[in-house]
Structure formats: structure tokens, C-alpha cells
Design a protein around this motif. Structure first.
Motif, PDB file in Angstrom:
ATOM      1  N   GLY A  38       0.819  -1.209   0.000  1.00  0.00           N
ATOM      2  CA  GLY A  38       0.000   0.000   0.000  1.00  0.00           C
ATOM      3  C   GLY A  38       0.848   1.252   0.000  1.00  0.00           C
ATOM      4  O   GLY A  38       0.592   2.192  -0.748  1.00  0.00           O
ATOM      5  N   ILE A  39       1.879   1.269   0.832  1.00  0.00           N
ATOM      6  CA  ILE A  39       2.774   2.432   0.926  1.00  0.00           C
ATOM      7  C   ILE A  39       3.477   2.655  -0.411  1.00  0.00           C
ATOM      8  O   ILE A  39       3.564   3.775  -0.893  1.00  0.00           O
ATOM      9  N   ARG A  40       3.924   1.586  -1.003  1.00  0.00           N
ATOM     10  CA  ARG A  40       4.617   1.703  -2.289  1.00  0.00           C
ATOM     11  C   ARG A  40       3.674   2.248  -3.373  1.00  0.00           C
ATOM     12  O   ARG A  40       4.041   3.150  -4.126  1.00  0.00           O
ATOM     13  N   ALA A  41       2.455   1.717  -3.408  1.00  0.00           N
ATOM     14  CA  ALA A  41       1.480   2.177  -4.405  1.00  0.00           C
ATOM     15  C   ALA A  41       1.189   3.663  -4.207  1.00  0.00           C
ATOM     16  O   ALA A  41       1.126   4.430  -5.165  1.00  0.00           O
ATOM     17  N   TYR A  42       1.036   4.068  -2.938  1.00  0.00           N
ATOM     18  CA  TYR A  42       0.752   5.467  -2.624  1.00  0.00           C
ATOM     19  C   TYR A  42       1.923   6.361  -3.028  1.00  0.00           C
ATOM     20  O   TYR A  42       1.739   7.426  -3.614  1.00  0.00           O
ATOM     21  N   ASN A  43       3.138   5.902  -2.737  1.00  0.00           N
ATOM     22  CA  ASN A  43       4.352   6.631  -3.112  1.00  0.00           C
ATOM     23  C   ASN A  43       4.435   6.829  -4.620  1.00  0.00           C
ATOM     24  O   ASN A  43       4.704   7.923  -5.093  1.00  0.00           O
ATOM     25  N   ASP A  44       4.189   5.743  -5.350  1.00  0.00           N
ATOM     26  CA  ASP A  44       4.241   5.810  -6.805  1.00  0.00           C
ATOM     27  C   ASP A  44       3.193   6.782  -7.326  1.00  0.00           C
ATOM     28  O   ASP A  44       3.448   7.549  -8.239  1.00  0.00           O
ATOM     29  N   HIS A  45       2.029   6.742  -6.690  1.00  0.00           N
ATOM     30  CA  HIS A  45       0.935   7.625  -7.068  1.00  0.00           C
ATOM     31  C   HIS A  45       1.361   9.089  -6.882  1.00  0.00           C
ATOM     32  O   HIS A  45       1.202   9.909  -7.782  1.00  0.00           O
ATOM     33  N   LEU A  46       1.937   9.407  -5.722  1.00  0.00           N
ATOM     34  CA  LEU A  46       2.384  10.771  -5.434  1.00  0.00           C
ATOM     35  C   LEU A  46       3.441  11.211  -6.433  1.00  0.00           C
ATOM     36  O   LEU A  46       3.418  12.318  -6.949  1.00  0.00           O
ATOM     37  N   TRP A  47       4.347  10.302  -6.694  1.00  0.00           N
ATOM     38  CA  TRP A  47       5.488  10.598  -7.569  1.00  0.00           C
ATOM     39  C   TRP A  47       5.014  10.865  -8.987  1.00  0.00           C
ATOM     40  O   TRP A  47       5.511  11.741  -9.676  1.00  0.00           O
ATOM     41  N   GLU A 105       1.931  12.008  -9.688  1.00  0.00           N
ATOM     42  CA  GLU A 105       1.008  13.133  -9.632  1.00  0.00           C
ATOM     43  C   GLU A 105       1.695  14.502  -9.653  1.00  0.00           C
ATOM     44  O   GLU A 105       1.235  15.423 -10.302  1.00  0.00           O
TER      45      GLU A 105
END
Ligand SMILES: [Cu+2]
Length: 156
Positions: A26-35, A37
Motif C-alpha cells: 500500500g505504501i509503495r502504491a501510494y508513493n508511486d501515485h504521489l510521484w 502526480e
């Protein structure tokens, strides 16, 4: 009574397992999403991961790769990144082992706090001149420190 207790134990065990596995994903997916965005469309994005033996590796390095790299003596990599003049570039800098640094003098980039393992340092610039430029590690990170270099080619 005993049976019910066992059921609760199993429930918590499963809960613990799913949190242990799910949280990093989940953290990785969120990080990738932020990166994804934060960066404007059309930006040239590159990931560089520092490794004490291999130098700069283009892309992400996973934990099992790090173990494999530690076992053999890998050849040093000197990545070449090619872009065009006028490109907006974002570099996602990571470390797979110790604290590395990064400098790309010709574009005024010089990281002073280092790239900590597990953290990501984002650096951005606009390629406003053509030529061949060298980027390197600016934190003394081991015997191979001097070889931690790569080339940035900006074409017209
Ligand atoms: Cu280094």
C-alpha cells in the motif's frame, strides 16, 4: 470455549499476516501515485539507484537483487541518459545500500544531505544547453566511490 479461543487466535494471526504484507504494498502504491502526480506531463523521468559496487543502476533495485549483487562482483555500470535540449527532467534518486550523494554540476545540482537508503530524493532541472555532462556521487561511499559516475547527453 477452547475452540472459540483458537478461532480468535487464527483470526488475529491472519489479520497480522495481511497487515504485514499489505502495508508495504500500500505504501509503495501510494508513493508511486504521489510521484506520478506531482510531475507535469511531458517530463522526462529517470530513476537512478546507487550501489556501492555497481555504481548507478538505472531503475529501482529490489531487495532480492541487492542480495544477489552482494554475492558476486558485478561490473560497474556507467549509465548514459539521453535527452533533448529544452526537456524538463526529473531524477528519482535512491540508494540500495549506504548513503550516496549526487551532483550534476553543469545544471547546478549538488545534493548536500545525501541519499539515504529507503528514501527518495527528487531532483529536477531543465536541460537548457546541449553537450555531454557527467553526474557522480558526492558522498564518500566506499572503495568504488570514484567510479560512481554516469553521463547525461543533451541533444539539440
Ligand atoms: Cu556513492
Amino acid at each position: 470455549m477452547r475452540f472459540a479461543q483458537k478461532k480468535i487466535d487464527i483470526f488475529f494471526l491472519l489479520l497480522l499476516i495481511s497487515v504485514t504484507i499489505g502495508l508495504p504494498i500500500g505504501i509503495r502504491a501510494y508513493n508511486d501515485h504521489l510521484w506520478q502526480e506531482k510531475i507535469p506531463a511531458g517530463t522526462r523521468k529517470f530513476t537512478l539507484t546507487g550501489h556501492t559496487k555497481k555504481g548507478w543502476i538505472v531503475g529501482e533495485v529490489q531487495a532480492h537483487d541487492i542480495i544477489a549483487l552482494g554475492l558476486k562482483k558485478p561490473p560497474v555500470e556507467r549509465p548514459v541518459i539521453e535527452i533533448s535540449k529544452g526537456d524538463r527532467v526529473v531524477l528519482k534518486l535512491k540508494s540500495s545500500d549506504v548513503v550516496h550523494g549526487f551532483s550534476l554540476k553543469d545544471f547546478g545540482i549538488f545534493i548536500t544531505n545525501g541519499i539515504q537508503p529507503g528514501k527518495t530524493v527528487l531532483v529536477s532541472f531543465i536541460a537548457d544547453k546541449t553537450g555531454t555532462f557527467t553526474f557522480s556521487c558526492n558522498a564518500i561511499c566506499g572503495d568504488n566511490h570514484e567510479n560512481m559516475q554516469g553521463t547525461l547527453i543533451v541533444r539539440a
